[in-house]
Motif scaffolding. Structure first.
Motif, PDB file in Angstrom:
ATOM      1  N   THR A   1      22.398 -23.333  29.678  1.00 47.93           N
ATOM      2  CA  THR A   1      23.213 -22.128  29.488  1.00 47.93           C
ATOM      3  C   THR A   1      22.537 -20.889  30.070  1.00 47.93           C
ATOM      4  OG1 THR A   1      24.117 -23.097  27.467  1.00 47.93           O
ATOM      5  CG2 THR A   1      24.433 -20.741  27.788  1.00 47.93           C
ATOM      6  N   MET A   2      21.257 -20.704  29.776  1.00 46.54           N
ATOM      7  CA  MET A   2      20.542 -19.556  30.343  1.00 46.54           C
ATOM      8  C   MET A   2      20.434 -19.684  31.858  1.00 46.54           C
ATOM      9  SD  MET A   2      17.548 -19.119  27.468  1.00 46.54           S
ATOM     10  CE  MET A   2      16.731 -17.759  28.293  1.00 46.54           C
TER      11      MET A   2
ATOM     12  N   PHE B   1      28.571 -24.076  29.141  1.00 48.20           N
ATOM     13  CA  PHE B   1      28.914 -23.029  30.114  1.00 48.20           C
ATOM     14  C   PHE B   1      28.244 -23.240  31.478  1.00 48.20           C
ATOM     15  CE2 PHE B   1      28.701 -21.160  25.793  1.00 48.20           C
ATOM     16  CZ  PHE B   1      30.059 -21.017  25.579  1.00 48.20           C
ATOM     17  N   LEU B   2      27.872 -24.469  31.767  1.00 44.98           N
ATOM     18  CA  LEU B   2      27.198 -24.768  33.038  1.00 44.98           C
ATOM     19  C   LEU B   2      28.082 -24.343  34.199  1.00 44.98           C
ATOM     20  CD1 LEU B   2      24.455 -26.269  33.636  1.00 44.98           C
ATOM     21  CD2 LEU B   2      25.870 -28.184  34.370  1.00 44.98           C
TER      22      LEU B   2
ATOM     23  N   LYS C   1      30.304 -28.019  26.384  1.00 48.48           N
ATOM     24  CA  LYS C   1      31.133 -26.945  25.802  1.00 48.48           C
ATOM     25  C   LYS C   1      31.289 -25.804  26.804  1.00 48.48           C
ATOM     26  CE  LYS C   1      29.146 -24.219  22.856  1.00 48.48           C
ATOM     27  NZ  LYS C   1      28.496 -23.739  21.613  1.00 48.48           N
ATOM     28  N   GLY C   2      32.520 -25.384  27.043  1.00 52.45           N
ATOM     29  CA  GLY C   2      32.754 -24.270  27.943  1.00 52.45           C
ATOM     30  C   GLY C   2      32.317 -24.530  29.379  1.00 52.45           C
ATOM     31  N   LEU C   3      32.263 -25.789  29.779  1.00 52.25           N
ATOM     32  CA  LEU C   3      31.820 -26.130  31.138  1.00 52.25           C
ATOM     33  C   LEU C   3      32.579 -25.275  32.159  1.00 52.25           C
ATOM     34  CD1 LEU C   3      29.967 -28.106  32.704  1.00 52.25           C
ATOM     35  CD2 LEU C   3      31.912 -29.654  32.865  1.00 52.25           C
TER      36      LEU C   3
ATOM     37  N   ALA D   1      33.347 -32.886  22.692  1.00 47.50           N
ATOM     38  CA  ALA D   1      32.858 -32.705  24.062  1.00 47.50           C
ATOM     39  C   ALA D   1      33.850 -31.884  24.881  1.00 47.50           C
ATOM     40  CB  ALA D   1      32.641 -34.066  24.727  1.00 47.50           C
ATOM     41  N   PHE D   2      33.351 -31.048  25.747  1.00 44.21           N
ATOM     42  CA  PHE D   2      34.128 -30.212  26.679  1.00 44.21           C
ATOM     43  C   PHE D   2      35.021 -29.210  25.959  1.00 44.21           C
ATOM     44  CE2 PHE D   2      33.647 -34.529  28.481  1.00 44.21           C
ATOM     45  CZ  PHE D   2      32.609 -34.231  29.348  1.00 44.21           C
ATOM     46  N   TYR D   3      34.648 -28.828  24.768  1.00 45.41           N
ATOM     47  CA  TYR D   3      35.426 -27.845  24.026  1.00 45.41           C
ATOM     48  C   TYR D   3      35.554 -26.565  24.855  1.00 45.41           C
ATOM     49  CZ  TYR D   3      36.705 -24.482  20.405  1.00 45.41           C
ATOM     50  OH  TYR D   3      37.335 -23.499  19.679  1.00 45.41           O
ATOM     51  N   GLY D   4      36.769 -26.193  25.196  1.00 44.28           N
ATOM     52  CA  GLY D   4      36.995 -24.956  25.929  1.00 44.28           C
ATOM     53  C   GLY D   4      36.510 -24.959  27.362  1.00 44.28           C
ATOM     54  N   GLY D   5      36.267 -26.147  27.929  1.00 38.65           N
ATOM     55  CA  GLY D   5      35.816 -26.209  29.315  1.00 38.65           C
ATOM     56  C   GLY D   5      36.886 -25.684  30.260  1.00 38.65           C
TER      57      GLY D   5
END
Length: 304
Positions: A78-79, A108-109, A127-129, A156-160
């Motif tokens: 994420t960072m 968030f990648l 998550k958030g990909l 998995a992939f929540y909100g991607g």
């Protein structure tokens, strides 16, 4: 303490004395924060990954490296994604990892980063990909059959929003919930799959749990229905089941080929080796309203 400058009629009869009362002789703790938390924020894995990524970040030189992790390493990537927020070419930063990942692996990648994990991962995988690529498979010396065992956790992939993921194993419950653009191949999932999904493509090469597609309003899922019982597991409120067409088969073959290439999946190989037979075992899941929109766009294109 009370802010004496506040003057409002609703506050005139409020006495905060009992709430703010404090007896130093009876309490062993202070009224305010006494001890700071040591979060070891300077020691998180992403710090080292960012250092290794400097050639890519500063000079557009591709990077590839190897790390090990444990399940206290959370939100890995994420960072790093924040550093690459403007985007890079696909696979420009490529890290191979081994071990057991904590929650929110690859959260968030962003575009240009690929994380390949030999091991397992906890909940909120991807998550958030946001355009990145995730690859995961069991350790090469693992004795269990990947396609029959859980490899990543729940939600998995929540909100991607975009990106790709290839999972040589099963996912837990609520896989791809609120997914709005991620394309993924997984070898089985638990209950409530594709819940509230709005976009993207999900390919499942095995069993699913109950209540599949609840609240699903967009995107498409393909399920390999070898047991011929998938129709009993769906939530029919907003979705329909169809036979894939030629374009669907082309997309399926492309993504499953990538899945096999990245994860060396035994299940993926068996499907591809007898593609002309196995492709007819897939069922297409499409939301009713989304189908209407696609048909309308198709007619408008023909009219032009």
């Amino acid at each position: 303490k009370v802010d004496e400058s506040l003057d409002h009629w609703k506050m005139k009869k409020i006495d905060l004395g009992p709430i703010l009362a404090f007896d130093n002789q009876l309490s062993q703790t202070g009224r305010f924060k006494q001890v700071g938390q040591d979060l070891d924020i300077e020691k998180v894995l992403d710090r080292e990954m960012i250092k290794k990524s400097y050639p890519a970040l500063k000079n557009l030189i591709p990077v590839k490296d190897t790390f090990s992790l444990t399940n206290v390493d959370r939100s890995v990537g994420t960072m790093l994604s924040n550093e690459v927020s403007k985007g890079l070419p696909d696979d420009f930063i490529y890290f191979n990892l081994t071990g057991s990942a904590g929650q929110s692996f690859g959260a968030f990648l962003t575009i240009g980063i690929t994380l390949e994990l030999e091991g397992e991962s906890n909940d909120y995988f991807g998550k958030g990909l946001s355009g990145g690529k995730l690859i995961i498979y069991p350790p090469t010396n693992s004795p269990f059959l990947a396609e029959e065992n859980i490899l990543i956790g729940n939600v998995a992939f929540y909100g991607g929003t975009s990106g790709e993921a290839y999972i040589n194993g099963m996912a837990g419950e609520r896989c791809a919930v609120r997914n709005s653009g991620v394309n993924t191949v997984v070898e089985g999932i638990g209950d409530h799959g594709c819940e509230y999904m709005t976009g993207g493509t999900v390919i499942i090469l095995g069993n699913t749990g109950k209540n599949f597609g609840a609240g699903m309003s967009g995107g498409i899922a393909f399920v390999l229905d070898e047991s011929q019982n998938f129709a009993k597991k769906i939530n029919p409120g907003m979705i329909s089941l169809e036979v894939p067409d030629k374009a669907d088969f082309d997309e399926l073959h492309e993504l499953i080929s990538k899945h096999y290439k990245h994860t060396n999946s035994d299940k993926g190989k068996r499907i591809l080796d007898d593609w002309d037979t196995n492709k007819h075992l897939f069922i297409k899941v499409i939301p009713n309203d989304y189908k209407s929109v696609l048909e309308k766009k198709k007619l408008e294109k023909i009219a032009l």
